[in-house]
Design a protein around this motif. Sequence first.
Motif, PDB file in Angstrom:
ATOM      1  N   GLY A  98     -41.293 -74.460  -3.984  1.00  0.00           N
ATOM      2  CA  GLY A  98     -42.017 -75.722  -3.997  1.00  0.00           C
ATOM      3  C   GLY A  98     -42.840 -75.929  -5.248  1.00  0.00           C
ATOM      4  O   GLY A  98     -43.765 -76.738  -5.257  1.00  0.00           O
ATOM      5  N   GLN A  99     -42.543 -75.183  -6.304  1.00  0.00           N
ATOM      6  CA  GLN A  99     -43.257 -75.312  -7.572  1.00  0.00           C
ATOM      7  C   GLN A  99     -42.244 -75.550  -8.694  1.00  0.00           C
ATOM      8  O   GLN A  99     -41.035 -75.490  -8.493  1.00  0.00           O
ATOM      9  N   LEU A 100     -42.813 -75.813  -9.880  1.00  0.00           N
ATOM     10  CA  LEU A 100     -41.974 -75.958 -11.066  1.00  0.00           C
ATOM     11  C   LEU A 100     -41.386 -74.588 -11.429  1.00  0.00           C
ATOM     12  O   LEU A 100     -42.106 -73.614 -11.555  1.00  0.00           O
ATOM     13  N   VAL A 101     -40.065 -74.512 -11.580  1.00  0.00           N
ATOM     14  CA  VAL A 101     -39.409 -73.256 -11.949  1.00  0.00           C
ATOM     15  C   VAL A 101     -38.739 -73.451 -13.313  1.00  0.00           C
ATOM     16  O   VAL A 101     -38.358 -74.565 -13.688  1.00  0.00           O
ATOM     17  N   LEU A 102     -38.617 -72.357 -14.034  1.00  0.00           N
ATOM     18  CA  LEU A 102     -38.111 -72.386 -15.406  1.00  0.00           C
ATOM     19  C   LEU A 102     -36.801 -71.628 -15.525  1.00  0.00           C
ATOM     20  O   LEU A 102     -36.536 -70.690 -14.751  1.00  0.00           O
ATOM     21  N   THR A 103     -36.021 -71.986 -16.512  1.00  0.00           N
ATOM     22  CA  THR A 103     -34.836 -71.216 -16.859  1.00  0.00           C
ATOM     23  C   THR A 103     -34.600 -71.361 -18.356  1.00  0.00           C
ATOM     24  O   THR A 103     -34.826 -72.422 -18.937  1.00  0.00           O
ATOM     25  N   GLY A 104     -34.218 -70.275 -18.962  1.00  0.00           N
ATOM     26  CA  GLY A 104     -33.942 -70.282 -20.397  1.00  0.00           C
ATOM     27  C   GLY A 104     -32.453 -70.381 -20.654  1.00  0.00           C
ATOM     28  O   GLY A 104     -31.680 -69.497 -20.262  1.00  0.00           O
ATOM     29  N   LEU A 105     -32.033 -71.451 -21.286  1.00  0.00           N
ATOM     30  CA  LEU A 105     -30.637 -71.658 -21.667  1.00  0.00           C
ATOM     31  C   LEU A 105     -30.544 -71.368 -23.161  1.00  0.00           C
ATOM     32  O   LEU A 105     -30.447 -72.276 -24.000  1.00  0.00           O
ATOM     33  N   LEU A 106     -30.611 -70.065 -23.485  1.00  0.00           N
ATOM     34  CA  LEU A 106     -30.818 -69.651 -24.870  1.00  0.00           C
ATOM     35  C   LEU A 106     -29.520 -69.355 -25.614  1.00  0.00           C
ATOM     36  O   LEU A 106     -29.548 -69.198 -26.833  1.00  0.00           O
ATOM     37  N   ALA A 107     -28.433 -69.205 -24.901  1.00  0.00           N
ATOM     38  CA  ALA A 107     -27.173 -68.915 -25.577  1.00  0.00           C
ATOM     39  C   ALA A 107     -26.588 -70.202 -26.156  1.00  0.00           C
ATOM     40  O   ALA A 107     -26.845 -71.299 -25.687  1.00  0.00           O
ATOM     41  N   GLY A 108     -25.818 -70.059 -27.161  1.00  0.00           N
ATOM     42  CA  GLY A 108     -25.168 -71.208 -27.772  1.00  0.00           C
ATOM     43  C   GLY A 108     -25.938 -71.749 -28.965  1.00  0.00           C
ATOM     44  O   GLY A 108     -27.005 -71.264 -29.326  1.00  0.00           O
ATOM     45  N   SER A 109     -25.375 -72.795 -29.551  1.00  0.00           N
ATOM     46  CA  SER A 109     -25.969 -73.352 -30.777  1.00  0.00           C
ATOM     47  C   SER A 109     -27.118 -74.298 -30.492  1.00  0.00           C
ATOM     48  O   SER A 109     -27.882 -74.628 -31.391  1.00  0.00           O
ATOM     49  N   VAL A 110     -27.266 -74.769 -29.247  1.00  0.00           N
ATOM     50  CA  VAL A 110     -28.339 -75.706 -28.896  1.00  0.00           C
ATOM     51  C   VAL A 110     -29.130 -75.108 -27.728  1.00  0.00           C
ATOM     52  O   VAL A 110     -28.903 -75.469 -26.571  1.00  0.00           O
ATOM     53  N   PRO A 111     -30.036 -74.177 -28.011  1.00  0.00           N
ATOM     54  CA  PRO A 111     -30.820 -73.580 -26.915  1.00  0.00           C
ATOM     55  C   PRO A 111     -31.782 -74.592 -26.308  1.00  0.00           C
ATOM     56  O   PRO A 111     -32.306 -75.459 -26.998  1.00  0.00           O
ATOM     57  N   ARG A 112     -31.982 -74.463 -25.011  1.00  0.00           N
ATOM     58  CA  ARG A 112     -32.894 -75.360 -24.310  1.00  0.00           C
ATOM     59  C   ARG A 112     -33.701 -74.590 -23.273  1.00  0.00           C
ATOM     60  O   ARG A 112     -33.338 -73.481 -22.889  1.00  0.00           O
ATOM     61  N   LEU A 113     -34.774 -75.210 -22.819  1.00  0.00           N
ATOM     62  CA  LEU A 113     -35.610 -74.690 -21.738  1.00  0.00           C
ATOM     63  C   LEU A 113     -35.551 -75.690 -20.596  1.00  0.00           C
ATOM     64  O   LEU A 113     -35.787 -76.888 -20.792  1.00  0.00           O
ATOM     65  N   GLY A 114     -35.172 -75.221 -19.411  1.00  0.00           N
ATOM     66  CA  GLY A 114     -34.972 -76.101 -18.274  1.00  0.00           C
ATOM     67  C   GLY A 114     -36.089 -75.991 -17.258  1.00  0.00           C
ATOM     68  O   GLY A 114     -36.696 -74.932 -17.072  1.00  0.00           O
ATOM     69  N   TYR A 115     -36.375 -77.111 -16.556  1.00  0.00           N
ATOM     70  CA  TYR A 115     -37.407 -77.170 -15.527  1.00  0.00           C
ATOM     71  C   TYR A 115     -36.797 -77.821 -14.285  1.00  0.00           C
ATOM     72  O   TYR A 115     -36.094 -78.832 -14.394  1.00  0.00           O
ATOM     73  N   ALA A 116     -37.100 -77.283 -13.121  1.00  0.00           N
ATOM     74  CA  ALA A 116     -36.577 -77.828 -11.872  1.00  0.00           C
ATOM     75  C   ALA A 116     -37.698 -77.892 -10.854  1.00  0.00           C
ATOM     76  O   ALA A 116     -38.583 -77.032 -10.817  1.00  0.00           O
ATOM     77  N   PHE A 117     -37.652 -78.937  -9.993  1.00  0.00           N
ATOM     78  CA  PHE A 117     -38.651 -79.087  -8.935  1.00  0.00           C
ATOM     79  C   PHE A 117     -37.957 -79.666  -7.714  1.00  0.00           C
ATOM     80  O   PHE A 117     -37.202 -80.647  -7.803  1.00  0.00           O
TER      81      PHE A 117
END
Length: 575
Positions: free
Chosen positions: A180-199
């Motif tokens: 029930g909180q904001l959770v994070l995931t690191g999408l660090l592989a590849g040429s366009v790394p991103r940081l993801g948030y889910a709720f």
Amino acid sequence: MESGDAAIVGAAGGSRPSPGPGDAGGGRGEVDAGPRSEFAASGSRSRWRLSRPALLTLAVGLLITAALSGAALILYNHNETRLLRLRARELSLVLSTAVPTLQTPLASAAELADATGGSAKKFRAFMTPLVGAGRPFISASLWRAEGSPAKPTVVVGAAPVLAAKPAEAQRLFAQARASGQLVLTGLLAGSVPRLGYAFATPGGRGGYIAYAENPLPASGRSKLAESTGFGDLDYALYLGRSRRRKDLLVTNMSHFPVTGRQASTVVPFGKGAFTLVVTPARSLGGTFFENLPWVIALVGALVSMAAAVLTERIVRRRADAERLAVVLDRVASENRQMYRQQRGIAQTLQHALLPEAFPKIDGLSVSASYVPAASGIDVGGDWYDVIPCEDGGALLLIGDVSGHGLRAATAMASLRHAALAYAAVDTDPATVLSKLSNFVNASSPDYFATMLCVRVDVSEHRICIASAGHLPPLLLGGGQARLLEFEPDMAIGVARDWQYRETEVSVPPHAILLAYTDGLVERRGELLDEGLERLRRSASASPAQVDQLVASLARELPAEGHNDDTAIVGIQWRT
């Protein structure tokens, strides 16, 4: 911390040297030149021959010099470590303040999806202003909580990288539903790394998950700008509680592992966390303290060899004490400056959560003002908004969350975004307040909030009001100024399943409706009725245009040295 310049002056006196060592017994083998020649010989001997006490003084002086240099070095290292830890805590606080700005829109989006059955139109309308270059997210999407989350149901902005990783999506969304909180995931592989948030909304009826992504530098390298106040630090930010290179999100350092003086802290971020490691890019205490051990060693050696070493040393120690007092006073001044900066951050956060401009509504003029508290550094919980309705009317919202600080700001943002989400579904004031009450009470809140919700019918010159313990609005029109009378209901966050009532009021042409928070009328040691009457009198004597009226009341009514925020919203019928 700044450092001042230090000036150390040493003086030593003596007489002319003798032609040689000479006889110590009184001039045997020399021509008697009188008292003057004896004085010169004595002066020569005192200049070139050191007595045992002088040698002892020199030894003691050198030992003291070495001890002081070592103590200064130890003190400098200790102070640098302390300042580095303090700077790390300050930077972690800045990172933690980003949680509400990320979690609140995603939580509101998830609530909106649950309330509308996953309406793609409603989700796009809510998230589009938050997605794009220079905005909180580069990508936002809506996913179903049940079943296979291989594909999002709605996408705003760039395509989510997570869509290509179904296993990672399953794990992330399961964690979001459970926490029930904001959770994070690191999408660090590849040429366009991103940081993801889910709720995911706890207990959501529709079972939807709001997900967003932010881009990271492709090389993982970024530099803190000087304008951020942290330009004197090198840093590395890792995802989670580890310091593994594969979890590195962003850094301005080029050599790993990190060596030398450093400080690290774990920054909680929703359900997840970041690990922050900082090292000084330059001396945090200033060049004076950095060079102080070497200055002491050099000057101490010179002073120890001088004839006036004891006197000079007393003067020097007193000057050092005075400089230390100046440095301590400077540290205290910097602490006061830090508190002023925190107040500035708090006010910036408050204004960021308030609307910058109101939409144009045919037949209405809208004006608002926010007056921060004159004392204290904590942000308050006052907020307001005016949103247009599909039938040409408008919905006026104003509220006040109990308490101060980031907790109040988070609660304020949550209420505001939730109110906007509910209003997008149904503009009935009682319905909006009822849904807000259920939303807040579902999480066992440790705060309460008053709120006024007014449905404005422009063409019919009527308003429909529902109040959750809020102060009555002021209506000006027809040559009168009166406080609208109705029975306020329970404040939000106090009672479960409360049924809010509505009151309809007709308004004359060109009328002004004024809503406000308690900072405008409350004063210490005074009855509330006196403050309300003062508001009514001041509004009656103020200009008839709503923007001038709001500005006049915001300038004149708040008490001097008031310790509570004030929000004022006024609407005026133009026909």
